[in-house]
Design an enzyme around this catalytic site. Structure first.
Site, PDB file in Angstrom:
ATOM      1  N   GLY A 139       1.786   4.271   4.086  1.00 38.37           N
ATOM      2  CA  GLY A 139       2.643   3.375   3.304  1.00 38.37           C
ATOM      3  C   GLY A 139       3.668   4.136   2.487  1.00 38.37           C
ATOM      4  O   GLY A 139       4.830   3.716   2.382  1.00 38.37           O
ATOM      5  N   TYR A 182     -24.076  -7.241   9.112  1.00 37.41           N
ATOM      6  CA  TYR A 182     -22.895  -6.461   8.721  1.00 37.41           C
ATOM      7  C   TYR A 182     -22.925  -5.077   9.350  1.00 37.41           C
ATOM      8  O   TYR A 182     -23.934  -4.381   9.303  1.00 37.41           O
ATOM      9  CB  TYR A 182     -22.839  -6.320   7.193  1.00 37.41           C
ATOM     10  CG  TYR A 182     -21.705  -5.433   6.720  1.00 37.41           C
ATOM     11  CD1 TYR A 182     -20.397  -5.905   6.729  1.00 37.41           C
ATOM     12  CD2 TYR A 182     -21.930  -4.118   6.314  1.00 37.41           C
ATOM     13  CE1 TYR A 182     -19.339  -5.092   6.318  1.00 37.41           C
ATOM     14  CE2 TYR A 182     -20.885  -3.298   5.896  1.00 37.41           C
ATOM     15  CZ  TYR A 182     -19.589  -3.798   5.901  1.00 37.41           C
ATOM     16  OH  TYR A 182     -18.550  -3.006   5.506  1.00 37.41           O
ATOM     17  N   GLY A 205       0.824  -1.223   0.000  1.00 35.75           N
ATOM     18  CA  GLY A 205       0.000   0.000   0.000  1.00 35.75           C
ATOM     19  C   GLY A 205       0.845   1.255   0.000  1.00 35.75           C
ATOM     20  O   GLY A 205       0.638   2.153   0.822  1.00 35.75           O
TER      21      GLY A 205
END
Ligand SMILES: NC(=O)c1ccc[n+]([C@@H]2O[C@H](COP(=O)([O-])OP(=O)(O)OC[C@H]3O[C@@H](n4cnc5c(N)ncnc54)[C@H](OP(=O)(O)O)[C@@H]3O)[C@@H](O)[C@H]2O)c1
Length: 297
Positions: free
Chosen positions: A40, A178, A34
């Protein structure tokens, strides 16, 4: 496993450059996932600046090249789409062809709080990306790790928002219920549990730790409602860090002599930090390892 509580002279305001000042990584090979965005990019930049040859991955080769262009040092861009097992395997094969060993792995890439359930191969997408993708990548590279290598899993304090049972093995699809933050928490809990199991498997030859980088204004919040994001931004302003500070704990665990030999631990603000009880559950960690192996095979 080192049992003492490992502290360093660095803290919340330390930057990735601060924690690696004077560290010589010449001859070392690092992998960072990333690298085209946020923490990153900075992790790659600083490890390369200290002399490491950094393999920088992103979802496409073009994005990996963009990330690597920020570094002033030796880099190799590679595509590694963490939702795509073939892309991960191709990345592992390329690393195997070009590099004899790896000294540092920073599993940094991630997504957060997808508003609606999305799936990859029938698995909820945050778990598939943040955990399963990195699980396959890192376990496939285990025999490439040099003696003394360090694996760093970028997790989050958000792991404390995981379901009460920790990992919902009977609901990895997300179809039985979810919640955007709950699913993110589950995936980040998985990062810590994976680091814990990995530390055991690597004991005596390499280390594995996990961390919370802090609250940093990156692209991670792209899926959060803009209004909510603005409100949260004001709320978190007092706690938030710059990207340079956000990459510090990753770089500390990846490269600093101050944490040499430390393994199986969870860090935040460049110091060992408390994680949830679930994140210390070795039976849960082991079950996660077994099921993850099945899911990526
Ligand atoms: N920022 C924070 O406050 C914070 C707090 C706690 C933990 N973290 C953790 O820190 C890590 C880095 O996040 P960040 O803040 O730097 O976020 P970011 O700016 O959004 O960067 C995330 C990186 O992950 C990559 N990525 C996303 N999905 C991927 C996939 N399927 N395959 C390969 N790469 C993928 C992104 O690529 P694309 O740009 O192509 O999507 C990007 O390069 C994450 O693991 C996150 O959970 C961040």
């Amino acid at each position: 496993m080192v049992e003492m509580k490992a502290q360093t002279k660095f803290g919340k305001r330390s930057t990735a450059e601060d924690v690696t000042r004077g560290v010589d990584l010449v001859g070392k090979v690092a992998l960072v996932t990333g690298v085209n965005s946020g923490i990153g990019t900075e992790t790659l930049r600083v490890l390369a600046a200290r002399g490491a040859h950094v393999i920088g991955t992103a979802r496409t080769l073009e994005k990996a090249r963009e990330g690597c262009a920020n570094a002033d040092g030796a880099t190799t861009p590679l595509a590694c789409e963490l939702t795509d097992l073939e892309s991960i395997r191709a990345c592992v094969a390329s690393i195997g062809n070009e590099f004899e060993h790896l000294d540092i792995v920073v599993a940094n890439a991630g997504i957060m709080a997808l508003p609606r359930l999305e799936q990859v191969r029938g698995i909820e997408k945050q778990f598939a990306t943040n955990h399963l993708g990195h699980f396959l990548l890192v376990t496939s590279l285990m025999d490439r790790l040099a003696d003394g290598a360090r694996v760093v899993m970028v997790s989050s304090e958000g792991h404390k928002g995981a379901p009460k049972t920790g990992i919902e093995f009977d609901n990895l699809s997300g179809e039985e219920g979810y919640g955007a933050i709950r699913a993110y928490g589950q995936s980040k809990l998985a990062n810590i549990l994976f680091a814990r199991s990995l530390a055991k498997r690597l004991e005596g030859r390499a280390t594995a730790n996990s961390l919370h980088p802090g609250v940093i204004g990156t692209n991670l919040g792209r899926h959060i409602n803009p209004l909510l994001s603005a409100v949260l931004g004001i709320f978190f302003m007092a706690f938030s860090k710059s990207v340079a500070q956000g990459a510090a704990t990753s770089c500390l665990l990846a490269a600093s002599p101050s944490v040499q030999g430390v393994t199986g631990r969870y860090y935040s603000d460049c110091a060992e930090a408390p994680c949830s009880d679930l994140a210390k559950d070795d039976a849960l960690a082991e079950r996660l390892w077994q099921i993850s192996e099945e899911l990526v095979s």
